[in-house]
Design an enzyme around this catalytic site. Sequence first.
Site, PDB file in Angstrom:
ATOM      1  N   SER A   8       0.877  -1.164   0.203  1.00  0.00           N
ATOM      2  CA  SER A   8      -0.001   0.011   0.078  1.00  0.00           C
ATOM      3  C   SER A   8       0.845   1.243   0.028  1.00  0.00           C
ATOM      4  O   SER A   8       1.666   1.528   0.869  1.00  0.00           O
ATOM      5  CB  SER A   8      -0.903  -0.026   1.275  1.00  0.00           C
ATOM      6  OG  SER A   8      -1.345   1.137   1.323  1.00  0.00           O
ATOM      7  N   HIS A  33      -1.081  -1.409  -4.242  1.00  0.00           N
ATOM      8  CA  HIS A  33      -2.469  -0.981  -3.668  1.00  0.00           C
ATOM      9  C   HIS A  33      -2.362   0.471  -3.302  1.00  0.00           C
ATOM     10  O   HIS A  33      -1.593   1.029  -2.736  1.00  0.00           O
ATOM     11  CB  HIS A  33      -2.398  -1.959  -2.231  1.00  0.00           C
ATOM     12  CG  HIS A  33      -3.920  -1.663  -1.683  1.00  0.00           C
ATOM     13  ND1 HIS A  33      -5.147  -2.564  -2.108  1.00  0.00           N
ATOM     14  CD2 HIS A  33      -4.164  -0.695  -0.671  1.00  0.00           C
ATOM     15  CE1 HIS A  33      -6.125  -1.966  -1.187  1.00  0.00           C
ATOM     16  NE2 HIS A  33      -5.615  -1.087  -0.421  1.00  0.00           N
ATOM     17  N   ASP A  35      -4.666   3.589  -2.218  1.00  0.00           N
ATOM     18  CA  ASP A  35      -5.673   4.231  -1.476  1.00  0.00           C
ATOM     19  C   ASP A  35      -6.207   5.263  -1.801  1.00  0.00           C
ATOM     20  O   ASP A  35      -5.647   6.487  -1.397  1.00  0.00           O
ATOM     21  CB  ASP A  35      -5.423   3.868  -0.017  1.00  0.00           C
ATOM     22  CG  ASP A  35      -5.069   2.616   0.738  1.00  0.00           C
ATOM     23  OD1 ASP A  35      -6.175   1.533   0.566  1.00  0.00           O
ATOM     24  OD2 ASP A  35      -4.050   2.155   0.960  1.00  0.00           O
ATOM     25  N   MET A  37      -9.126   8.159  -0.764  1.00  0.00           N
ATOM     26  CA  MET A  37      -9.768   8.598   0.364  1.00  0.00           C
ATOM     27  C   MET A  37     -10.463  10.029   0.211  1.00  0.00           C
ATOM     28  O   MET A  37      -9.658  10.977  -0.266  1.00  0.00           O
ATOM     29  CB  MET A  37      -9.179   8.707   1.719  1.00  0.00           C
ATOM     30  CG  MET A  37      -8.226   7.524   2.024  1.00  0.00           C
ATOM     31  SD  MET A  37      -7.144   7.611   3.592  1.00  0.00           S
ATOM     32  CE  MET A  37      -6.572   5.965   3.618  1.00  0.00           C
ATOM     33  N   HIS A  67      -8.227   1.181  -4.173  1.00  0.00           N
ATOM     34  CA  HIS A  67      -9.332   0.989  -3.186  1.00  0.00           C
ATOM     35  C   HIS A  67      -9.700   2.491  -3.031  1.00  0.00           C
ATOM     36  O   HIS A  67      -9.271   3.196  -2.486  1.00  0.00           O
ATOM     37  CB  HIS A  67      -8.347   0.406  -1.981  1.00  0.00           C
ATOM     38  CG  HIS A  67      -8.932   0.153  -0.869  1.00  0.00           C
ATOM     39  ND1 HIS A  67      -8.475   0.126   0.441  1.00  0.00           N
ATOM     40  CD2 HIS A  67     -10.531   0.227  -0.620  1.00  0.00           C
ATOM     41  CE1 HIS A  67      -9.751  -0.162   1.421  1.00  0.00           C
ATOM     42  NE2 HIS A  67     -10.705   0.118   0.726  1.00  0.00           N
ATOM     43  N   MET A  69     -12.118   4.567  -1.148  1.00  0.00           N
ATOM     44  CA  MET A  69     -12.765   4.878  -0.018  1.00  0.00           C
ATOM     45  C   MET A  69     -13.265   6.135  -0.089  1.00  0.00           C
ATOM     46  O   MET A  69     -13.120   7.145   0.494  1.00  0.00           O
ATOM     47  CB  MET A  69     -11.644   4.956   1.312  1.00  0.00           C
ATOM     48  CG  MET A  69     -11.072   3.464   1.623  1.00  0.00           C
ATOM     49  SD  MET A  69      -9.695   3.445   2.761  1.00  0.00           S
ATOM     50  CE  MET A  69      -8.694   3.477   1.084  1.00  0.00           C
ATOM     51  N   MET A 138     -11.674  -5.480   5.041  1.00  0.00           N
ATOM     52  CA  MET A 138     -10.854  -4.543   5.809  1.00  0.00           C
ATOM     53  C   MET A 138     -10.835  -5.179   7.339  1.00  0.00           C
ATOM     54  O   MET A 138     -11.566  -5.692   8.012  1.00  0.00           O
ATOM     55  CB  MET A 138     -11.673  -3.282   5.896  1.00  0.00           C
ATOM     56  CG  MET A 138     -11.578  -2.567   4.738  1.00  0.00           C
ATOM     57  SD  MET A 138     -10.158  -2.097   4.077  1.00  0.00           S
ATOM     58  CE  MET A 138      -9.258  -1.340   5.396  1.00  0.00           C
ATOM     59  N   GLY A 143      -8.954   4.327   6.466  1.00  0.00           N
ATOM     60  CA  GLY A 143      -9.004   6.002   6.742  1.00  0.00           C
ATOM     61  C   GLY A 143      -7.176   6.069   6.977  1.00  0.00           C
ATOM     62  O   GLY A 143      -6.790   7.220   6.761  1.00  0.00           O
ATOM     63  N   GLY A 145      -2.959   4.271   7.586  1.00  0.00           N
ATOM     64  CA  GLY A 145      -2.334   3.234   7.473  1.00  0.00           C
ATOM     65  C   GLY A 145      -1.600   3.212   8.910  1.00  0.00           C
ATOM     66  O   GLY A 145      -1.979   3.931   9.834  1.00  0.00           O
ATOM     67  N   GLY A 146      -0.738   2.013   9.327  1.00  0.00           N
ATOM     68  CA  GLY A 146      -0.207   1.818  10.565  1.00  0.00           C
ATOM     69  C   GLY A 146      -1.097   1.305  11.439  1.00  0.00           C
ATOM     70  O   GLY A 146      -0.809   1.646  12.675  1.00  0.00           O
ATOM     71  N   ASP A 176      -6.772  -6.201   4.173  1.00  0.00           N
ATOM     72  CA  ASP A 176      -6.001  -5.001   4.185  1.00  0.00           C
ATOM     73  C   ASP A 176      -6.288  -4.293   5.468  1.00  0.00           C
ATOM     74  O   ASP A 176      -7.456  -4.005   6.010  1.00  0.00           O
ATOM     75  CB  ASP A 176      -6.941  -4.040   3.118  1.00  0.00           C
ATOM     76  CG  ASP A 176      -6.193  -2.611   2.952  1.00  0.00           C
ATOM     77  OD1 ASP A 176      -5.355  -2.268   3.513  1.00  0.00           O
ATOM     78  OD2 ASP A 176      -6.841  -1.801   2.466  1.00  0.00           O
ATOM     79  N   GLY A 177      -5.068  -4.033   5.996  1.00  0.00           N
ATOM     80  CA  GLY A 177      -4.983  -3.586   7.241  1.00  0.00           C
ATOM     81  C   GLY A 177      -4.189  -4.429   8.626  1.00  0.00           C
ATOM     82  O   GLY A 177      -4.784  -5.305   9.003  1.00  0.00           O
TER      83      GLY A 177
END
Length: 220
Positions: A8, A33, A35, A37, A67, A69, A138, A143, A145-146, A176-177
């Site tokens: 990601s 990946h 993301d 948002m 992805h 969001m 998910m 929303g 990372g980390g 994912d996550g």
Amino acid sequence: MEMILSPSMLSADFAHLEQDLRAVMQPGMKYLHVDVMDGNFVPNISFGPPVITCVRRILPDAVLDVHMMVDEPARYIQDYKKCGADILTVHAEATKDLSGTLQAIRAAGLRCGAAINPGTPVSALEPVLSLLDMALVMSVNPGFGGQSMIPETLDKIRELVVLREKMGLSFDIEIDGGVKLSNLDQVMDTGVNVIVAGAAIFHGDIEKNVSDFQSRMVMR
Ligand code: DX5
Ligand code: ZN
């Protein structure tokens, strides 16, 4: 099924994005990946088509696993096709017409995925399973990372594996996550085959992180 690692880029250092992307795309790596948002479906804003256009220029052969969001993502299908997406994954919670959105993605010539948040049951995807190239579970609230993985979400992957078999389907299942080396075995035991990892790949020595993941994943 083929095990795929999809790093990601949300956790990359955008001050030298090209360098980080080249470091991640070692032999055997295909997926990235991406993301997106909108600050509405999730409380954060990341990046959109102008950045993805640059990523596509840097990595002409990668599979861009986008992805979304984003609320009502059907509005943006053409934009993301134009900037080079290969897979567009939309959230079951983000649209009033999940099956219509998936069909529109497919009609645009892209692969389609549907995602569920940690609080959303697998039943939200059941009516569209036959339309999917990929189901995304998910394992954190989307929303940022980390974050740490919510282990209860792994049961939903097991549920999807059973349903897929029962229905004679072949879609990929992506997690994912919060995936990292220390929980990778637990994750792979579920039957998932596309693994997203952000912080665990992009923080620290990227090349070493990728090869550590790869060697653990090919042993399967
Ligand atoms: C979270 C994003 C994830 C995130 C994963 O909303 O969808 O793709 O970047 O990052 P890690 O692996 O650090 O949890
Ligand atoms: Zn993601």
